[in-house]
Design a protein around this motif. Structure first.
Motif, short mmCIF file in Angstrom:
data_model
loop_
_atom_site.label_atom_id
_atom_site.label_comp_id
_atom_site.label_asym_id
_atom_site.label_seq_id
_atom_site.Cartn_x
_atom_site.Cartn_y
_atom_site.Cartn_z
N LYS B 169 0.82 -1.38 -0.13
CA LYS B 169 0.12 0.24 -0.31
C LYS B 169 0.63 1.01 -0.01
N ALA B 170 2.15 1.09 0.52
CA ALA B 170 2.60 1.83 0.86
C ALA B 170 2.98 2.63 0.28
N HIS B 171 4.03 2.11 -1.33
CA HIS B 171 4.48 2.50 -2.33
C HIS B 171 3.72 2.98 -3.66
N PHE B 172 2.05 1.98 -3.82
CA PHE B 172 1.16 2.23 -3.99
C PHE B 172 0.64 3.60 -4.04
N GLU B 173 0.58 4.47 -2.90
CA GLU B 173 0.60 5.78 -2.31
C GLU B 173 1.52 7.06 -3.14
N GLU B 174 2.13 6.15 -2.76
CA GLU B 174 3.79 6.82 -3.16
C GLU B 174 3.90 7.29 -4.40
N LEU B 195 5.89 1.93 -10.68
CA LEU B 195 6.53 1.42 -8.75
C LEU B 195 7.96 0.99 -9.26
N ASP B 196 8.65 0.80 -10.35
CA ASP B 196 10.00 0.86 -10.66
C ASP B 196 10.65 1.72 -9.86
N GLN B 197 11.73 1.54 -9.44
CA GLN B 197 12.72 2.52 -8.46
C GLN B 197 14.14 1.97 -9.15
N THR B 283 11.11 -4.59 -1.76
CA THR B 283 11.88 -5.36 -2.32
C THR B 283 11.04 -5.04 -3.40
N ILE B 284 9.37 -5.69 -3.94
CA ILE B 284 9.00 -5.76 -4.52
C ILE B 284 7.43 -5.63 -4.54
N SER B 285 6.80 -4.28 -5.03
CA SER B 285 5.56 -3.58 -4.86
C SER B 285 4.76 -5.05 -5.16
N MET B 286 4.86 -5.67 -5.45
CA MET B 286 3.04 -6.40 -6.86
C MET B 286 3.97 -7.64 -6.44
#
Lengths: 310, 440
Positions: B169-174, B195-197, B283-286
């Motif tokens: 959720k934090a990654h999605f919001e960011e 989402l990639d960084q 490390t992975i968002s999904m």
């Protein structure tokens, strides 16, 4: 006491007694074979000619063997995987054992500690070791690749790249060569120093002494380890089962060893009769290789007593 | 002399002890635990039963044991003992015990292969004890999976699972990604790209890689094909290299290429060793995983804020099909008291017990009589997973082609890993499947 018993049994010559004692020594193994192994072996041989699924037996003649050699797509792949692994593993572990034993036969500071350190991995067996090696071989954070990076080598993806999975297992086995080392070391300690001194007087260098004195004198142990190594390498199973995660032999079938295929056929597909046929083929291959090595020993194995007979 | 007599006595005692160890254990598995032969066949006889499963972790075993204890306390006719055997051993032990004629009384096993085990004569028929009214409480597809080719019921569904995409959720919001916007594979990739960084050449965050976690090539093939992907379910003809399958495998390989083979190797090794979970560590968002992943995350990352979305559609309107499976309770062939075993199976799969297990362990039930009043379904994650379960396909491999996956999977994996190009990999697998069928 014993001689009276032997006398009553009609064994009076020294050779007869030797033979009798020999049988006494192998008696525990013989009892084990007769009570626990022989029956299943005979049953396995009989059912190798049958469609057997552990619930019913239907004899099918040579069908299992014909399917194995003509139709099974995984038979050749698994056999080649096992062969390639054996060709890498047997020489490297044998040579590695000799080298480490020779090094640890020198008089150096902390010798006992080094010997213990090298021997320790061989008593660490079981699944835990494989998981430990999964961590050591981790491509990003594993110790092996970290060590390689120190000397400027970009380490491979040991267990996910199909080209590197078998070398990874060989590397793991090299770590556990302490058992072999101990046998070599025991033999090396019994080689009289006079031989090396005499060779030195004749002008032999270290390499010559190693080739002309050490190797011939430890050749019976090399022979023994070679036979045991051939049998062990062709029976490789756990490594493929654990490292592929689900017994499938992944990545890309590179860890599908012969015995893993036997296991899959016996316990996943319940083609137990076919699995038994595969076992007997492996038995034949290992037996032939063992006999070849046995026959070849006359040419390269040196027995001090001069008795090179089987 | 006395010494010899005592040695002989000791030897005789040892032999007797050894033989008593070899004696039949029938009395333990099905006989009377009561007061000897006089009490046999009396109504007060307690039948002792062994229930074999592999659940031994702290997250599961205490609740399985509690369920068994509750059953034992609820009546005095049967006494069940739970025996946990490691997953790697339990199935070989089970078949060995069946072959020896001395199996356990109740066995947990995979749902996907009930039909196969029935065909191999490894399980008892349960029709006599599990009547139609009991069957009606389970979803049809799961009862169907428990039914043999002969139309006889051989097992009862115990728990089922599905697959979904877990997201951070934090990654999605960011990254300003709305999870509800991910409806198709294209949406998924668009979200992953956001989402990639990357820091130089190093990926610091991976949006999404399809074949990590518990999602394999099969997951995406089944999603795109709305069910079985590798063969025609009616003719059983191989369909490995269909156009859809070629498109799917290329999509998977393209995603791996996007991040690079090295990144895939690193993440794949991390999941395999089980020591680190790249999703739990951020490390992975999904990540694709089964519905049981929630209980794992509760232990490894209790503070992680995550949500769940269904697998997206291959193309709009194609459906969110996920591959799932489950576990069943069955009675191994040759068990001494099938009726008694079924009494426990009925208890373990009853609504109250299933509600208890779902709430405590997090597994979904195959029963169709749950509603939102259940404590388990109050959890929003559970509700989302329950929606995924509605579009779950449980692939049952027909007995005629059992074992084909052993032949095609290594060849398909060559495509996934980039050893051969994806179309060639599927063509090779198609040929191998055809040869496999011909050799049968």
């Amino acid at each position: 006491m014993f001689s009276k018993v032997l006398g009553k049994l009609g064994i009076k010559t020294n050779q007869g007694r030797e033979t009798f004692y020999g049988y006494i020594f192998i008696l525990p193994w013989l009892i084990g074979l007769l009570c626990f192994t022989l029956g299943p072996m005979i049953f396995s041989f009989i059912t190798s000619f049958a469609d057997y699924n552990m619930r019913s037996i239907e004899f099918t003649g040579l069908d299992n063997y014909i399917y194995m050699f003509t139709k099974d797509q995984l038979f050749g792949k698994s056999f080649m995987n096992t062969l390639v692994y054996s060709l890498m593993n047997i020489p490297l572990v044998t040579i590695g054992g000799v080298i480490v034993a020779v090094l640890l036969n020198k008089t150096i500071f902390g010798l006992r500690t080094f010997r213990t350190i090298y021997y320790l991995p061989s008593i660490m067996v079981g699944v835990g070791t494989y998981f430990l090696w999964m961590l050591l071989l981790d491509p990003a954070n594993g110790l092996v690749n970290a060590a390689l990076s120190v000397i400027g080598i970009d380490g491979p993806a040991w267990l996910t790249d199909p080209n590197w999975t078998k070398p990874a297992i060989v590397l793991m086995h090299l770590w556990g060569l302490g058992g072999q080392m101990l046998l070599y070391l025991a033999r090396l300690q019994s080689i009289p120093n006079d031989y090396y001194e005499a060779a030195s007087l004749d002008g032999a260098n270290a390499f010559h002494k190693f080739i002309k004195i050490t190797v011939p004198l430890i050749s019976p142990i090399i022979f023994y380890n070679l036979v045991i190594g051939i049998i062990g390498s062709f029976q490789v199973f756990q490594e493929g089962y654990i490292f592929s995660g689900n017994g499938s032999g992944s990545p890309a079938g590179s860890l599908l060893f012969y015995n893993l295929l036997v296991w899959n056929n016996a316990f996943k597909n319940f083609d137990t009769g076919y699995a038994n046929a595969m076992c007997w083929f492996l038995f034949a291959v290992v037996m032939i290789l063992t006999v070849i090595v046995q026959k070849s020993q006359k040419k390269w194995v040196y027995y001090e007593e001069g008795d090179n007979d089987d | 002399m006395k010494k010899r007599i005592s040695v002989l006595c000791l030897a005789a005692a040892m032999i007797l002890t050894a033989f008593s160890g070899c004696s039949s254990s029938d009395s333990q598995s099905s006989g009377s635990a009561g007061s000897g032969s006089e009490s046999n066949n009396t109504p007060t006889e307690t039948v002792e039963l062994e229930f074999w499963g592999w659940w031994s972790s702290d997250a599961r075993k205490p609740y399985i044991q509690e369920m068994v204890d509750n059953f034992n306390e609820s009546q005095d006719q049967y006494k069940v003992t739970y025996v946990d055997i490691p997953f790697g051993d339990i199935f070989t032990k089970n078949i060995a015990q069946i072959a020896a004629g001395n199996p356990c009384d109740i066995m947990a096993n995979s749902m996907e292969e009930v039909r196969f085990r029935a065909n191999e004569d490894q399980v008892e028929a349960l029709d006599e004890y599990i009547t139609d009214d009991i069957k009606s409480y389970f979803y049809d597809q799961y009862i169907d999976a428990c039914t043999g080719d002969d139309g006889v019921l051989y097992a009862v569904p115990y728990s089922v699972d599905t697959r979904a995409i877990y997201y951070n959720k934090a990654h999605f919001e960011e990254a300003n990604v709305d999870p509800a916007s991910i409806q198709t594979w294209d949406d998924l990739i668009a979200a992953a790209d956001k989402l990639d960084q990357k820091d130089g050449d190093t990926w610091t965050r991976v949006g999404f890689m399809p074949v990590l976690g518990n999602g394999g090539v099969d997951t995406w093939m089944i999603n795109a094909n709305k069910g079985v992907a590798w063969f025609n379910t009616e003719t059983l003809e191989p369909t490995v290299n269909s156009d859809v399958n070629k498109d799917v495998l290329k999509w998977i390989r393209d995603r791996i290429d996007h991040y690079g083979q090295a990144e895939y190797d690193n993440l794949s090794a991390a999941f395999s060793s089980g020591m680190t979970d790249p999703f739990a560590s951020g490390t992975i968002s999904m990540l694709v995983h089964t519905s049981a992943y929630t209980s794992s995350l509760a232990q490894t990352a209790p503070d992680l804020e995550y949500g769940v979305i269904p697998l997206p559609e291959y193309k709009a309107g194609n459906g969110h099909t996920a591959n799932g499976g489950g576990f069943v309770l069955e009675v191994p062939k040759g068990a001494k008291n099938v009726a008694a075993s079924c009494e426990f199976i009925k208890y373990a799969t009853s609504k109250d017990t299933q509600d208890f297990l779902a709430t405590k362990i997090g597994d979904f039930s195959a029963r169709n009589d749950f509603d939102d009043s259940s404590e388990f379904f109050q959890n929003p994650i559970t509700q989302d997973l329950a929606k995924c379960l509605e579009e779950t396909s449980t692939v049952i491999i027909p007995n005629e082609i059992k074992g084909y996956t052993d032949v095609i999977n290594p060849l398909i994996e060559e495509g996934t890993l980039g050893i051969t190009d994806t179309d060639t990999a599927l063509d090779n697998a198609q040929k191998a499947f055809e040869d496999f069928v011909a050799s049968k």
